[in-house]
Write a protein that holds these residues in place. Structure first.
Motif, short mmCIF file in Angstrom:
data_model
loop_
_atom_site.label_atom_id
_atom_site.label_comp_id
_atom_site.label_asym_id
_atom_site.label_seq_id
_atom_site.Cartn_x
_atom_site.Cartn_y
_atom_site.Cartn_z
N LYS A 12 -1.56 23.74 -1.30
CA LYS A 12 -3.09 23.38 -1.32
C LYS A 12 -3.77 24.30 -0.94
O LYS A 12 -3.61 25.11 -0.06
CB LYS A 12 -3.15 22.21 -0.29
CG LYS A 12 -2.34 20.92 -0.65
CD LYS A 12 -2.76 19.61 0.16
CE LYS A 12 -1.96 18.52 0.00
NZ LYS A 12 -2.44 18.03 -1.33
N ARG A 14 -7.87 25.94 -0.84
CA ARG A 14 -9.47 25.63 -1.23
C ARG A 14 -10.19 26.97 -1.23
O ARG A 14 -9.85 27.87 -0.53
CB ARG A 14 -10.17 25.01 0.08
CG ARG A 14 -9.63 23.77 0.09
CD ARG A 14 -9.88 22.40 -0.80
NE ARG A 14 -9.21 21.28 -0.47
CZ ARG A 14 -7.95 21.13 -1.12
NH1 ARG A 14 -7.33 21.79 -2.25
NH2 ARG A 14 -7.42 19.86 -1.21
N GLU A 70 -16.77 25.30 -4.90
CA GLU A 70 -15.46 25.67 -4.54
C GLU A 70 -14.46 25.06 -5.48
O GLU A 70 -14.79 24.15 -6.19
CB GLU A 70 -15.44 24.91 -3.10
CG GLU A 70 -14.04 24.92 -2.42
CD GLU A 70 -13.99 24.29 -1.07
OE1 GLU A 70 -13.85 24.92 -0.15
OE2 GLU A 70 -14.02 22.87 -1.14
N GLU A 72 -10.55 23.67 -5.94
CA GLU A 72 -9.24 23.02 -5.23
C GLU A 72 -8.04 22.97 -5.93
O GLU A 72 -7.99 22.75 -7.25
CB GLU A 72 -9.90 21.67 -4.62
CG GLU A 72 -10.82 21.44 -4.09
CD GLU A 72 -11.18 20.00 -3.90
OE1 GLU A 72 -10.43 19.26 -4.18
OE2 GLU A 72 -12.46 19.72 -3.34
N ASP A 74 -4.12 21.90 -5.84
CA ASP A 74 -3.39 21.20 -5.19
C ASP A 74 -1.86 21.24 -6.33
O ASP A 74 -1.75 20.45 -7.32
CB ASP A 74 -3.56 19.72 -5.03
CG ASP A 74 -4.75 19.60 -4.25
OD1 ASP A 74 -4.59 20.35 -2.94
OD2 ASP A 74 -5.66 18.75 -4.37
N ARG A 87 -9.61 21.15 -9.43
CA ARG A 87 -10.68 20.58 -9.26
C ARG A 87 -11.94 21.54 -9.30
O ARG A 87 -11.66 22.34 -8.34
CB ARG A 87 -10.59 19.61 -8.06
CG ARG A 87 -9.73 18.35 -8.42
CD ARG A 87 -9.86 17.34 -7.33
NE ARG A 87 -8.95 16.24 -7.46
CZ ARG A 87 -7.82 16.57 -6.75
NH1 ARG A 87 -7.58 17.70 -6.27
NH2 ARG A 87 -6.66 15.57 -6.97
N ASP A 88 -13.11 21.14 -9.55
CA ASP A 88 -14.48 21.74 -9.25
C ASP A 88 -15.25 20.73 -8.91
O ASP A 88 -15.11 19.45 -9.44
CB ASP A 88 -14.60 22.79 -10.25
CG ASP A 88 -15.06 22.16 -11.45
OD1 ASP A 88 -16.14 21.50 -11.52
OD2 ASP A 88 -14.49 22.37 -12.52
N HIS A 89 -16.49 20.99 -8.50
CA HIS A 89 -17.55 20.05 -8.28
C HIS A 89 -18.72 20.49 -8.83
O HIS A 89 -19.97 20.15 -8.47
CB HIS A 89 -17.81 19.85 -6.81
CG HIS A 89 -16.58 19.19 -6.00
ND1 HIS A 89 -15.97 18.04 -6.31
CD2 HIS A 89 -15.66 20.00 -5.39
CE1 HIS A 89 -14.94 17.81 -5.52
NE2 HIS A 89 -14.57 19.23 -5.09
N CYS A 125 -11.57 17.73 -13.11
CA CYS A 125 -10.19 17.64 -12.59
C CYS A 125 -9.42 17.80 -13.92
O CYS A 125 -9.32 17.22 -14.67
CB CYS A 125 -10.04 16.45 -12.14
SG CYS A 125 -8.38 16.20 -11.31
#
Length: 137
Positions: A12, A14, A70, A72, A74, A87-89, A125
Motif C-alpha cells: 500500500k 500513498r 495524491e 493511491e 494497493d 486511485r486518484d481524487h 479508480c
C-alpha cells in the motif's frame, strides 16, 4: 510449501502527486519486488510492473497535471488472483502535450487479464487483476 504461504502481504502506497513522476522508477522496483515474492514468473512480474506504471503515469498526466493531489496504490493477492488498484481524487484532464501519447489504457488492457475503470467526479479508480498459476493458488 507454496510460495504464497510465505509470500508478502499487501503493498500500500500513498504518493503525493508532485513527487509521483520522479518516484516512478522506485515504485516500479517496489512493485517488482512485491510481485516476485509471490512466486510469479518474470514475465508475469513485468506485466504487473508495467501496467501499474502506466496507471500511475496516467494519474500524474491526467488527474493532477498541476501536481496537486495524491495517488493511491494497493496491491494484494486475494482468492487466487493478484489485484492492483490505482486511485486518484482528481478530475481527468487532457495532457498538455499530445503526439505519441494516449496509449496507457491500451497497454494496461493488454497486460492485465481483467481491468475495471471507474471514473467519477471524486476521481478515477483502475483495478487490474491477474490469476495466479494453479501451482501458486
Amino acid at each position: 510449501m507454496p510460495a504464497l504461504a510465505r509470500g508478502p502481504g499487501s503493498l500500500k502506497l500513498r504518493l503525493p502527486a508532485p513527487s509521483l513522476p520522479h518516484r516512478l522508477r522506485d515504485i516500479r522496483a517496489q512493485v517488482a519486488r512485491w510481485a516476485a515474492r509471490l512466486g510469479l514468473s518474470a514475465d508475469a512480474v513485468d506485466d504487473i510492473v508495467l501496467a501499474t506504471h502506466e496507471a500511475l503515469a496516467n494519474v500524474a498526466d491526467h488527474a493532477y497535471p498541476d501536481g496537486d493531489g495524491e495517488a493511491e496504490l494497493d496491491a494484494s493477492c486475494v482468492d487466487g488472483e493478484v489485484q492492483v488498484v490505482v486511485r486518484d481524487h482528481g478530475n481527468w484532464q487532457a495532457p498538455r502535450e499530445s503526439g505519441w501519447r494516449g496509449r496507457g489504457m491500451v497497454l494496461i488492457a493488454g497486460l492485465a487479464e481483467r481491468v475495471d475503470v471507474q471514473r467519477a467526479e471524486a476521481g478515477t479508480c483502475i483495478a487490474m487483476r491477474w490469476s495466479l498459476p494453479e501451482r501458486l493458488a
